[in-house]
Scaffold this active site. Sequence first.
Site: not given
Lengths: 189, 328
Positions: B30, B87, B271
């Site tokens: 991410d 996403k 994360s």
Amino acid sequence: MVVIGIAMLQGARHAHMAAIQKAAAELSMNIEIIELRTMEDLEKHPIDALMLPGGESTVMRLRGNDVASQLLPSLYEWMRENETRPVLATCAGAILLADPQDGGEPLVDAEIDRNAFGRQADSFESDLDCGFPGVFIRAPRFGEVRDTVECTLSGEVVGVRRGNRIALTFHPELSGDSRYHRMLLEACA
Amino acid sequence: MSIDLTHMRKGTELLKRGFAKMQEGGVIMDVVTPEQAHIAEDAGATSVMALERVPADIRADGGVARMSHPDLINGIIETTTIPVMAKARIGHDEEARVLEALGVDMVDESEVLTPADPFYHIAKNEFTIPFVCGCTNLGEAVRRVVEGAAMIRTKGEAGTGNVVAAVQHARVVAAEIDLVQRSTSQEFETIAATISNGFRRLEAASEHTLNIVDTPFGSLNDVHTSVLEVLGEVREMGRLPVVTFSAGGIATPADAALLMRHRMDGVFVGSGIFKSENPATTAEAIVMATHHFEDAEKIAEASAMMAGRAMDGLEIETLDVRMDQRGW
């Protein structure tokens, strides 16, 4: 028994293993597949032929050159010792042959550009001029080619050969057609 | 140079699943800025997931989480050479259309965002670009493949830095695949019928007896036929017929290696990279451990490469929102 090494750096490795098993069955050949992750794997297991799968070439260079692996320099050395050693390199693998970035000679003499057809939406299937089912996924594209042309699509080179080394910008391992994998095994004979 | 792309076959299942196969053995990270995308690419990510906030921040902020702004996604597409994913909300076909138009390489129909449809996921077979979807068990995975997903990831619990849900989902999927392989033909039919029932959720929302016949993915009969086909592949292969990654809670090199041991084809790290103290070394270390997951010495080496602490973790029991319970 023919021993096939496969670079396990990253990417579509299992599709290549399935394709080479299929080709071996078609030729009634006994093969052993050696999964190569580090330089030591190649030292411990002498191989007759090598497969370099597709994936992300940036990742393969990083993983193949890091101190924990050193696989890529040892593969280049193995290939350069003798150009009759059979090698099948697809997509990112073809990039590693045409543009080794290790200061040495390219393994096939051709210019190559990454992702040169566009993004995934532009990935495509099309039969090559020889009839082989071409599967192109975020594929690279050859520029000037100074080695033997192996195959073309609409006249454009999509496969290059030097001796028994073959670099393809498409994915024979996904196509269900095992001709290129049989070719690799036949070159071992 | 005469290849005319306009006449080529595009968006086939082979090309979609093939794209996912190119990610095998990889780490998908991410990122929220082009700078982070560079760090990810330099560390050896096979793709980046472009989004406005990592799951830990989405969780902390609360509220409705939607698709990211096109400028953010474009900025990351323009600066990276590896594939870019983004996403869309569960069931939000229009967000997915926007992402396809922007040129993303794969859409993640993700429970990290707030679901948009309580009954149906996106009709993924109608798109040119491939999708990855989450699952917590075999039924969800099979339904997503029937709908057209080219890749599956176990959901885990995103934004927690806690790997327990990822392990749970990997074990449940593996145990249920084993169940399918050991099933008699009658048991197999029962499993398939249970999975197909997941397409009838709308019926329970009506005060009438609906008995739905059609779904966005075709008639219920056709969908059931596809379920049987996909389950047949599962029985034959002993695994899902598409590339299967782990996601949700992976924060350390050892976490990544653990999930690879659970026979995952690769890992998503949300994360875990950019909420750690030193993202560049965390990213490199997780890539290295994913690659050498069978070699404890190399995982130790990778663990030692982290120049700073891993992200702070959360206990699953203390969470206000369970993202893994979104979707079905």
